[in-house]
Structures are given as structure tokens and as C-alpha cells.
Design a protein around this motif. Structure first.
Motif, mmCIF file in Angstrom:
data_model
loop_
_atom_site.group_PDB
_atom_site.id
_atom_site.type_symbol
_atom_site.label_atom_id
_atom_site.label_comp_id
_atom_site.label_asym_id
_atom_site.label_seq_id
_atom_site.Cartn_x
_atom_site.Cartn_y
_atom_site.Cartn_z
ATOM 1 N N GLY A 134 -14.579 40.593 2.680
ATOM 2 C CA GLY A 134 -13.889 41.828 2.987
ATOM 3 C C GLY A 134 -12.498 41.837 2.377
ATOM 4 N N ALA A 135 -11.815 42.940 2.526
ATOM 5 C CA ALA A 135 -10.426 43.061 2.088
ATOM 6 C C ALA A 135 -9.518 42.907 3.308
ATOM 7 C CB ALA A 135 -10.199 44.405 1.410
ATOM 8 N N PHE A 136 -8.224 42.929 3.081
ATOM 9 C CA PHE A 136 -7.270 42.769 4.184
ATOM 10 C C PHE A 136 -7.269 44.024 5.043
ATOM 11 C CE2 PHE A 136 -2.682 42.665 5.645
ATOM 12 C CZ PHE A 136 -2.888 41.668 6.587
ATOM 13 N N HIS A 137 -7.705 43.885 6.279
ATOM 14 C CA HIS A 137 -7.769 44.988 7.241
ATOM 15 C C HIS A 137 -8.619 46.162 6.749
ATOM 16 C CE1 HIS A 137 -5.252 43.634 10.533
ATOM 17 N NE2 HIS A 137 -4.365 43.181 9.672
ATOM 18 N N GLY A 138 -9.664 45.888 6.002
ATOM 19 C CA GLY A 138 -10.531 46.971 5.570
ATOM 20 C C GLY A 138 -11.623 46.495 4.633
ATOM 21 N N ALA A 162 -23.016 35.653 4.954
ATOM 22 C CA ALA A 162 -21.777 35.051 5.439
ATOM 23 C C ALA A 162 -20.598 35.809 4.843
ATOM 24 C CB ALA A 162 -21.704 33.576 5.039
ATOM 25 N N VAL A 163 -19.629 36.157 5.669
ATOM 26 C CA VAL A 163 -18.541 37.040 5.235
ATOM 27 C C VAL A 163 -17.194 36.342 5.350
ATOM 28 C CG1 VAL A 163 -17.449 39.298 5.512
ATOM 29 C CG2 VAL A 163 -19.874 39.006 6.104
ATOM 30 N N HIS A 164 -16.495 36.254 4.228
ATOM 31 C CA HIS A 164 -15.080 35.869 4.228
ATOM 32 C C HIS A 164 -14.287 37.075 4.724
ATOM 33 C CE1 HIS A 164 -11.161 34.546 2.440
ATOM 34 N NE2 HIS A 164 -11.027 35.859 2.253
ATOM 35 N N LEU A 165 -13.639 36.927 5.864
ATOM 36 C CA LEU A 165 -12.731 37.960 6.355
ATOM 37 C C LEU A 165 -11.327 37.603 5.884
ATOM 38 C CD1 LEU A 165 -14.015 38.299 10.041
ATOM 39 C CD2 LEU A 165 -14.579 39.769 8.086
ATOM 40 N N GLU A 166 -10.731 38.459 5.091
ATOM 41 C CA GLU A 166 -9.423 38.153 4.522
ATOM 42 C C GLU A 166 -8.382 38.029 5.635
ATOM 43 O OE1 GLU A 166 -6.668 37.403 1.396
ATOM 44 O OE2 GLU A 166 -8.821 37.174 1.668
ATOM 45 N N LEU A 167 -7.859 36.803 5.790
ATOM 46 C CA LEU A 167 -6.936 36.456 6.872
ATOM 47 C C LEU A 167 -7.508 36.806 8.243
ATOM 48 C CD1 LEU A 167 -3.495 37.433 5.281
ATOM 49 C CD2 LEU A 167 -4.591 35.201 5.374
ATOM 50 N N GLY A 168 -8.828 36.786 8.350
ATOM 51 C CA GLY A 168 -9.496 37.006 9.626
ATOM 52 C C GLY A 168 -9.621 38.446 10.059
ATOM 53 N N THR A 169 -9.269 39.396 9.190
ATOM 54 C CA THR A 169 -9.212 40.805 9.585
ATOM 55 C C THR A 169 -10.463 41.578 9.182
ATOM 56 O OG1 THR A 169 -8.168 41.525 7.508
ATOM 57 C CG2 THR A 169 -6.702 40.751 9.263
ATOM 58 N N ALA A 170 -10.576 42.783 9.713
ATOM 59 C CA ALA A 170 -11.591 43.783 9.333
ATOM 60 C C ALA A 170 -13.000 43.417 9.769
ATOM 61 C CB ALA A 170 -11.554 44.064 7.828
ATOM 62 N N ALA A 171 -13.140 42.591 10.783
ATOM 63 C CA ALA A 171 -14.483 42.202 11.227
ATOM 64 C C ALA A 171 -15.296 43.414 11.670
ATOM 65 C CB ALA A 171 -14.373 41.188 12.363
ATOM 66 N N THR A 172 -14.692 44.323 12.419
ATOM 67 C CA THR A 172 -15.425 45.499 12.890
ATOM 68 C C THR A 172 -15.816 46.402 11.736
ATOM 69 O OG1 THR A 172 -14.271 45.397 15.014
ATOM 70 C CG2 THR A 172 -15.349 47.464 14.450
ATOM 71 N N ASP A 173 -14.930 46.564 10.755
ATOM 72 C CA ASP A 173 -15.258 47.381 9.584
ATOM 73 C C ASP A 173 -16.454 46.802 8.833
ATOM 74 O OD1 ASP A 173 -12.741 49.330 9.249
ATOM 75 O OD2 ASP A 173 -12.029 47.359 9.859
ATOM 76 N N LEU A 175 -18.879 44.892 10.090
ATOM 77 C CA LEU A 175 -20.109 45.101 10.849
ATOM 78 C C LEU A 175 -20.539 46.562 10.838
ATOM 79 C CD1 LEU A 175 -19.707 42.792 13.979
ATOM 80 C CD2 LEU A 175 -20.937 42.350 11.851
ATOM 81 N N ASP A 176 -19.576 47.480 10.832
ATOM 82 C CA ASP A 176 -19.925 48.899 10.740
ATOM 83 C C ASP A 176 -20.703 49.179 9.466
ATOM 84 O OD1 ASP A 176 -18.732 49.480 13.148
ATOM 85 O OD2 ASP A 176 -16.906 50.340 12.269
ATOM 86 N N LEU A 177 -20.286 48.534 8.371
ATOM 87 C CA LEU A 177 -20.975 48.745 7.094
ATOM 88 C C LEU A 177 -22.303 48.003 7.054
ATOM 89 C CD1 LEU A 177 -21.221 49.730 4.192
ATOM 90 C CD2 LEU A 177 -19.733 47.835 3.486
ATOM 91 N N LEU A 178 -22.256 46.690 7.242
ATOM 92 C CA LEU A 178 -23.471 45.885 7.071
ATOM 93 C C LEU A 178 -24.545 46.243 8.101
ATOM 94 C CD1 LEU A 178 -22.086 42.290 6.348
ATOM 95 C CD2 LEU A 178 -23.345 43.767 4.761
ATOM 96 N N CYS A 179 -24.144 46.377 9.344
ATOM 97 C CA CYS A 179 -25.122 46.566 10.418
ATOM 98 C C CYS A 179 -25.325 48.042 10.761
ATOM 99 C CB CYS A 179 -24.691 45.788 11.653
ATOM 100 S SG CYS A 179 -24.404 44.027 11.329
#
Length: 296
Positions: A134-138, A162-173, A175-179
């Protein structure tokens, strides 16, 4: 019988043993010049120490175009007895030359499928998971394109994402896309680096959604990792989500303490906060479910 695709072939998921759920034996990127992990002898030493501490499987998240060395992964697994899961997929655009991205992006889904079913390059070594970022917060345009390809490859192969969350952010975004949009079951998604963004509400939200939560990259001074980890994992376990937690070393540069540190130093601390049985699940039972191929 559920199975996990390792570099030496498919194995029953229940045979993984103690697992480092996110690490890198080899990785090379223009974003970290001169700090490559590209030495088979060093990788062998790290694997040997991990194995001596009781580790039995390493899930390597290094994706396409970042120096995976698949033949060396297979040789290291064969020589040392530690199972290794390799990745296909694509990282953030910053890790690639623009001309390479221009060449591969139109056929990205087929590339991922080929590396899972046929093998990486001409090595015959097959990938067992799809790594995206993902990107930072998005989720930017590059991440969206990559995740659409990953979802398509997952539906065709059953390989987890498996998803690299940039600095741990945007997890919900993510999941909204993938799932939500692309139809991937949440339990087939592993979200990485959640410890780098220690928001308990955000962690509980993605846990409730059903994804696996990877806490990886221990002992990084600029991230809230080690000192928050016992508290974070205990809170998730108390809320009923201990079965979705994973641990990894995420060795990305030579000075990272990585996979041996995970078992030598973090494991004793986490036993005190979680208890032996819960930590055993985090290291053994949870990765066996997270990295199993989905039935098609």
C-alpha cells in the motif's frame, strides 16, 4: 489437507513448525543503495541460527524484481532443513526502474500466476504467496493496479496475499479494495507492519474484518515495535483475535537483528504477556492457516 507451497514443493500446512512469518533472506532495491542482502553465506548463517533456536519455516516476502535468488533459496532450504516460502508480487514503485514497470504492468496478473504455478524465471522454484504494498495512508494508482493483479492471481491459484503497509497505515483501505471490491476472503490476506502504527482501534478494526495481522520488523529504533509489542498482542488476544496474529523479523538491511532475534529475545518476553499456549499458536498454528493455499 491444506498445503503450503515452499521452494522445495508443497508440504502439509501442519508441518511448518515454528514460523518467521515475514522475513527476507535476499533483497535488493535502489531505495537502499549499498545495503543489499545478497550474500548466500550470510543467509545460511542466519538460517542456521534461527534453526538452532527452534525455527523451522521462514516466509520470505521479497517480491518480483528485488533480488530473490530462487535457486539459492532452494539450496539453502535443502542444506539446512529450514522450509522457505518464496513470494511473487510487486512492491511500491519506488523500488523499481520506471522502464521495468512499464514493461511488466500490463501483464502483471499473468506474471504472478506463472511464478506460482510454473516457477520464478527458469528456476522451477514456485512462489507460495503474493506480496503487494500500500501507500502511506492510502492506496495510490500503483498499489491499486498491483492489488487488482494480486486478487486475480489469488482467485486463479489460491495463493495468499501479503501486504506491506507503508509505516503500518491504510490497512482498512487495503481491505476495502482487496476484500470489499475484489472479492478476496479476509482470511486470505496478511497485513504487514501493523506494529509500526500502534493504533489499537485500527488494529481491532482489521482483526474484526478477519485478516491476519503481522507484527514484524523488531528492534527498529524509529518505529514503535518492541516496547509496545507485548501490550498490543495481549490486547488482541484478550479481545479474541489471538488466532489472527503473526510474528516476523523482516530483515531488510544487514544490521537488522531479524529472524534469530525473533526467537532469542522477543519470544521470552512475549511468553510473559501471552503465555506459552497463545504464543505457540502465534508461531505455529496461525502461520499454518495464514499461508496455506486456498482450495479452488
Amino acid at each position: 489437507m491444506t498445503r503450503v507451497r515452499t521452494v522445495l514443493g508443497d508440504v502439509p500446512a501442519g508441518e511448518l513448525g515454528v514460523c518467521d512469518a515475514h522475513d527476507h533472506l535476499f533483497i535488493r532495491t535502489p531505495a537502499l543503495p549499498g545495503r543489499e542482502l545478497d550474500d548466500p553465506a550470510d543467509a545460511r548463517d542466519r538460517l542456521r541460527e534461527f534453526h538452532e533456536l527452534g525455527g523451522r519455516t521462514v516466509v520470505q516476502w521479497t517480491p518480483y524484481g528485488m533480488g530473490r535468488r530462487p535457486e539459492d533459496l532452494a539450496a539453502l532450504s535443502r542444506q539446512g532443513g529450514t522450509r522457505i516460502v518464496a513470494a511473487t508480487g510487486l512492491h511500491r514503485a519506488a523500488h523499481y526502474a520506471p522502464e521495468l514497470l512499464g514493461r511488466i504492468m500490463p501483464g502483471l496478473e499473468d506474471l504472478f500466476v506463472s511464478e506460482i504455478t510454473d516457477g520464478i524465471g527458469g528456476s522451477g522454484v514456485r512462489a507460495g504467496l503474493i506480496k503487494v504494498a500500500g501507500a502511506f495512508h492510502g492506496v495510490d494508482a500503483h498499489a491499486r493496479h498491483t492489488m487488482v493483479a494480486a486478487a486475480g492471481a489469488h482467485h486463479r491459484t489460491g495463493a495468499p496475499i501479503a501486504v506491506h503497509l507503508e509505516l503500518g497505515t491504510a490497512a482498512t483501505d487495503v481491505l476495502d479494495l482487496l476484500c470489499g471490491e475484489l472479492g478476496v476472503e479476509p482470511r486470505r490476506v496478511v497485513l504487514g507492519h501493523l506494529g509500526r502504527f500502534p493504533d489499537a482501534v485500527a488494529q481491532l478494526d482489521v482483526a474484526r474484518a478477519g485478516a491476519f495481522l503481522a507484527f514484524d520488523g523488531p528492534s527498529r529504533a524509529h518505529h514503535a515495535t518492541d516496547w509496545r509489542l507485548p501490550e498490543q498482542l495481549a490486547s488482541l488476544a484478550e479481545a479474541g483475535f489471538g488466532g489472527q496474529v503473526l510474528l516476523g523479523g523482516d530483515t531488510t538491511v544487514p544490521e537488522t537483528p531479524g529472524m534469530p532475534y525473533l526467537l532469542r529475545r522477543l519470544r521470552p518476553r512475549l511468553v510473559r504477556s501471552l503465555g506459552d499456549d497463545a504464543l505457540e499458536a502465534v508461531l505455529v498454528a496461525n502461520p499454518a492457516r495464514a499461508f496455506a493455499l486456498a482450495a479452488l
